[in-house]
Write a protein that holds these residues in place. Structure first.
Motif, PDB file in Angstrom:
ATOM      1  N   TYR A 105       0.725  -0.857   0.143  1.00 22.94           N
ATOM      2  CA  TYR A 105       0.102   0.108  -0.079  1.00 22.94           C
ATOM      3  C   TYR A 105       1.344   1.736   0.030  1.00 22.94           C
ATOM      4  O   TYR A 105       0.219   2.006  -0.382  1.00 22.94           O
ATOM      5  CB  TYR A 105      -0.983   0.059   1.178  1.00 22.94           C
ATOM      6  N   SER A 295     -12.528   7.188   3.229  1.00 22.56           N
ATOM      7  CA  SER A 295     -12.045   6.431   2.714  1.00 22.56           C
ATOM      8  C   SER A 295      -9.990   5.560   3.453  1.00 22.56           C
ATOM      9  O   SER A 295     -10.291   4.229   3.730  1.00 22.56           O
ATOM     10  CB  SER A 295     -11.568   6.746   1.586  1.00 22.56           C
ATOM     11  N   ASP A 298     -11.964   3.763   6.545  1.00 20.64           N
ATOM     12  CA  ASP A 298     -13.134   2.206   6.032  1.00 20.64           C
ATOM     13  C   ASP A 298     -12.148   1.404   5.700  1.00 20.64           C
ATOM     14  O   ASP A 298     -12.355   0.115   6.023  1.00 20.64           O
ATOM     15  CB  ASP A 298     -13.651   2.686   5.447  1.00 20.64           C
ATOM     16  N   ASN A 299     -10.637   1.738   5.491  1.00 19.39           N
ATOM     17  CA  ASN A 299      -9.736   0.344   5.296  1.00 19.39           C
ATOM     18  C   ASN A 299      -8.798   0.011   6.202  1.00 19.39           C
ATOM     19  O   ASN A 299      -7.537  -0.897   6.107  1.00 19.39           O
ATOM     20  CB  ASN A 299      -9.032   1.079   3.658  1.00 19.39           C
ATOM     21  N   ASN A 302      -9.251  -2.941   6.570  1.00 14.93           N
ATOM     22  CA  ASN A 302      -9.135  -3.827   5.522  1.00 14.93           C
ATOM     23  C   ASN A 302      -7.969  -4.702   5.595  1.00 14.93           C
ATOM     24  O   ASN A 302      -7.730  -4.922   5.286  1.00 14.93           O
ATOM     25  CB  ASN A 302      -8.451  -2.791   3.648  1.00 14.93           C
ATOM     26  N   SER A 303      -6.936  -3.846   6.584  1.00 18.35           N
ATOM     27  CA  SER A 303      -6.256  -5.155   7.547  1.00 18.35           C
ATOM     28  C   SER A 303      -6.353  -6.500   7.411  1.00 18.35           C
ATOM     29  O   SER A 303      -5.838  -7.794   7.704  1.00 18.35           O
ATOM     30  CB  SER A 303      -5.704  -4.202   8.857  1.00 18.35           C
ATOM     31  N   THR A 305      -7.529  -8.026   6.068  1.00 18.40           N
ATOM     32  CA  THR A 305      -7.354  -8.743   4.191  1.00 18.40           C
ATOM     33  C   THR A 305      -6.207  -9.874   4.999  1.00 18.40           C
ATOM     34  O   THR A 305      -6.381 -11.367   4.240  1.00 18.40           O
ATOM     35  CB  THR A 305      -6.596  -8.292   3.462  1.00 18.40           C
ATOM     36  N   THR A 391     -18.311  -3.227   3.551  1.00 17.25           N
ATOM     37  CA  THR A 391     -17.813  -3.474   2.697  1.00 17.25           C
ATOM     38  C   THR A 391     -18.565  -1.993   1.505  1.00 17.25           C
ATOM     39  O   THR A 391     -17.859  -1.586   0.282  1.00 17.25           O
ATOM     40  CB  THR A 391     -17.351  -4.285   1.597  1.00 17.25           C
ATOM     41  N   PHE A 394     -18.231   1.582   0.833  1.00 18.89           N
ATOM     42  CA  PHE A 394     -16.881   1.883   0.311  1.00 18.89           C
ATOM     43  C   PHE A 394     -17.243   1.800  -0.851  1.00 18.89           C
ATOM     44  O   PHE A 394     -17.263   3.019  -2.101  1.00 18.89           O
ATOM     45  CB  PHE A 394     -15.640   1.014   0.679  1.00 18.89           C
ATOM     46  N   TYR A 422      -7.034   5.851   0.865  1.00 20.14           N
ATOM     47  CA  TYR A 422      -7.590   4.153   1.138  1.00 20.14           C
ATOM     48  C   TYR A 422      -5.821   3.645   1.014  1.00 20.14           C
ATOM     49  O   TYR A 422      -6.200   2.617   2.317  1.00 20.14           O
ATOM     50  CB  TYR A 422      -7.904   4.018  -0.050  1.00 20.14           C
ATOM     51  N   CYS A 423      -4.865   3.385   0.835  1.00 19.94           N
ATOM     52  CA  CYS A 423      -3.418   3.678   1.083  1.00 19.94           C
ATOM     53  C   CYS A 423      -2.974   3.331   1.963  1.00 19.94           C
ATOM     54  O   CYS A 423      -2.812   2.772   3.263  1.00 19.94           O
ATOM     55  CB  CYS A 423      -2.116   3.674   0.033  1.00 19.94           C
ATOM     56  N   ASN A 426      -4.629   1.112   4.745  1.00 21.44           N
ATOM     57  CA  ASN A 426      -4.465  -0.229   4.398  1.00 21.44           C
ATOM     58  C   ASN A 426      -2.966   0.064   5.289  1.00 21.44           C
ATOM     59  O   ASN A 426      -2.561  -1.011   5.577  1.00 21.44           O
ATOM     60  CB  ASN A 426      -4.451  -0.287   3.174  1.00 21.44           C
TER      61      ASN A 426
END
Length: 520
Positions: A105, A295, A298-299, A302-303, A305, A391, A394, A422-423, A426
């Motif tokens: 990311y 963003s 919200d992400n 997402n970690s 994942t 999700t 997003f 977003y990055c 993440n």
């Protein structure tokens, strides 16, 4: 910059315009579709519009869905490989494993705005296909890595290239579809993330049964997914269109109609010239940073994942059970995204409300994981599955941002800022998962829970601001500033003449165009 000021002295002389009657602009200042639609009178019938939409769907939507499935599967191969032996084979510490999730990311972040500029400057389909090919090669090279340094390098390349995909898809969706259609199409290609989790689960399960002396299961997973990516790159080079103005599957007449049918968006198709004033406007626009904050927050979750299968395994499930249970996460994501975008498309101006409601199961899931007894592994598993429902928020924000931003340079800038955020979300989150917090991981789950509470509040606040701006514009007098703008066109017999350009094709921003109304 206004249309009056954007036309150079040389262009004025060439066009021989009487400025007291109308304003002339150069081709570079208007949308690429302007030349295509000038002179087309009247509206398209609903039947003709549907016919062209179906033709577009048939030719580009399957490719978008395939690529989004491929890119998410590639991105999550690290998490799948974690239970297939990659950590032991390459002697990774817990901190090094977290860094491999972060560097993807960080690379994505560093190259996101250059990728967006390239998507504006070069043909979208061709640029994406080059990036897909390079990341396919880097994925295959994962199998050759023996240590943290090698994996760090290939993960960096992976993030650099994949930064072009979501940004490219947001641009393509706004080129080919109306604002209502964008909500559904963005949902369709994004829900392929869920499909990727299912297929990746079965691939991981299958590779566990490959017994070779030289190659371990995690290496086979990298090679298989890498080859699928390289095949996709070739398909994109030959089949994916760059814009409706040159789509190979549309006739010249259908290209003009494809552009005409999205006129209601008031966003045009594209403009290949960077406009610095639109860049600055994007930076000063409050909604840019509200979407970016949403963003980023919200992400952070997402970690999960790259942690999800490790967490499920810690509940007491075997490696084989964990790989198959990962398929359920994908199924939940498919169902929730599909139902969410359908509701948002069916009920006008409901994006924020739908997105906010879908965060409620996530908050419940965090409570279950934190407070259920540790020996209740079925309950903990259900809590983990519930955290995948949000999700939808997003996904809706991606299509919403494209629908409320006009002006091509402004749009690619806003898209880049949102994806950079977003990055950031993440990239920062993997370091929450420290060995000292195991097995309950109360600290990372608390942070994730806070994000799940703040995100729906942000969506509702963005809606409030946009609704207030719409009411303000409704009360303003009619703006006729851009009603008499002309470009020079060449007729079939070779003669040159001037044709009026509709406001929608002047590459105006949503702030410049006072007729623009924000969808909610």
């Amino acid at each position: 910059m206004s249309a009056e000021n954007s036309f150079s002295d040389a262009d004025e002389k060439k066009a021989q315009v009487n400025v007291d009657v109308h304003v002339a602009v150069a081709d570079r200042d208007v949308d690429t579709a302007a030349q295509l639609v000038v002179g087309i009178e009247g509206e398209l019938s609903a039947e003709e519009s549907d016919r062209i939409r179906k033709k577009i769907d048939w030719h580009i939507l399957p490719l978008m869905c395939i690529l989004y499935w491929i890119q998410f599967m590639d991105k999550t191969t690290l998490g799948s490989a974690a239970i297939l032996g990659i950590r032991e084979a390459t002697h990774l510490t817990n901190n090094q494993y977290n860094w491999l999730g972060t560097i993807f990311y960080l690379s994505y972040l560093a190259f996101e705005y250059p990728q967006n500029l390239a998507l504006q400057r070069f043909p979208v389909g061709k640029w994406m296909s080059i990036n897909i090919f390079v990341w396919g090669l880097s994925l295959c090279l994962h199998a050759a890595c023996k240590n943290f340094g090698g994996l760090f390098a290939v993960r960096f390349i992976l993030g650099m290239c994949e930064g072009s995909i979501t940004a490219g898809f947001m641009i393509v969706s706004s080129m080919f579809y109306t604002r209502k259609e964008q909500t559904l199409r963005v949902g369709y290609w994004f829900l392929m993330n869920g499909t990727a989790q299912i297929i990746s689960g079965f691939l991981s399960f299958g590779t566990l049964h490959i017994k070779t002396s030289k190659f371990e299961p995690w290496q086979w997973l990298m090679i298989i997914t890498g080859i699928l990516t390289l095949i996709t790159a070739v398909l994109y080079w030959f089949l994916f269109p760059d814009s409706p103005t040159n789509a190979w599957f549309l006739t010249p007449e259908e290209r003009a109609k494809a552009v005409k049918r999205i006129q209601e968006n008031q966003t045009g198709v594209e403009n290949k010239h960077f406009k610095i004033e639109q860049f600055y406007e994007a930076l000063w626009d409050p909604k840019t940073w509200l979407f970016a904050l949403f963003s980023a927050l919200d992400n952070v979750p997402n970690s999960l994942t790259n942690q999800r299968q490790i967490i499920v395994s810690s509940f007491g499930f075997s490696n084989l059970q964990t790989t198959l249970l990962g398929c359920v996460d994908g199924f939940i994501e498919i169902v929730t995204i599909y139902t969410g975008v359908q509701l948002a498309a069916r009920f006008p101006n409901s994006r924020a409300y739908v997105g906010a409601v879908y965060f409620i199961p996530n908050i419940l899931g965090v409570f279950l994981i934190n407070f259920l007894p540790w020996d209740n592994k079925i309950g903990l598993l259900f809590g983990q599955w519930l955290t995948g429902v949000g999700t939808t928020g997003f996904v809706l924000s991606l299509s919403w941002l494209s629908a409320v931003t006009s002006g091509h340079t402004k749009r690619i800038t806003v898209n880049a800022i949102m994806l950079i955020a977003y990055c950031i979300g993440n990239a920062s989150a993997p370091f929450m998962w420290q060995a000292k917090y195991k097995p309950r991981n109360h600290v990372p789950w608390l942070i994730i829970g806070i994000c799940y509470v703040v995100c729906p509040v942000l969506l509702l606040y963005i809606r409030h601001l946009l609704a207030r701006e719409n009411r303000k514009r409704d009360a303003e007098p009619v703006d006729d500033k851009y009603d008499d703008v002309y470009i020079e066109v060449v007729l079939p017999d070779g003669t040159r003449t001037e044709r009026r350009v509709d406001k929608e094709y002047l590459d105006l921003t949503d702030i410049q165009n006072r007729d623009f109304r924000y969808v909610l």
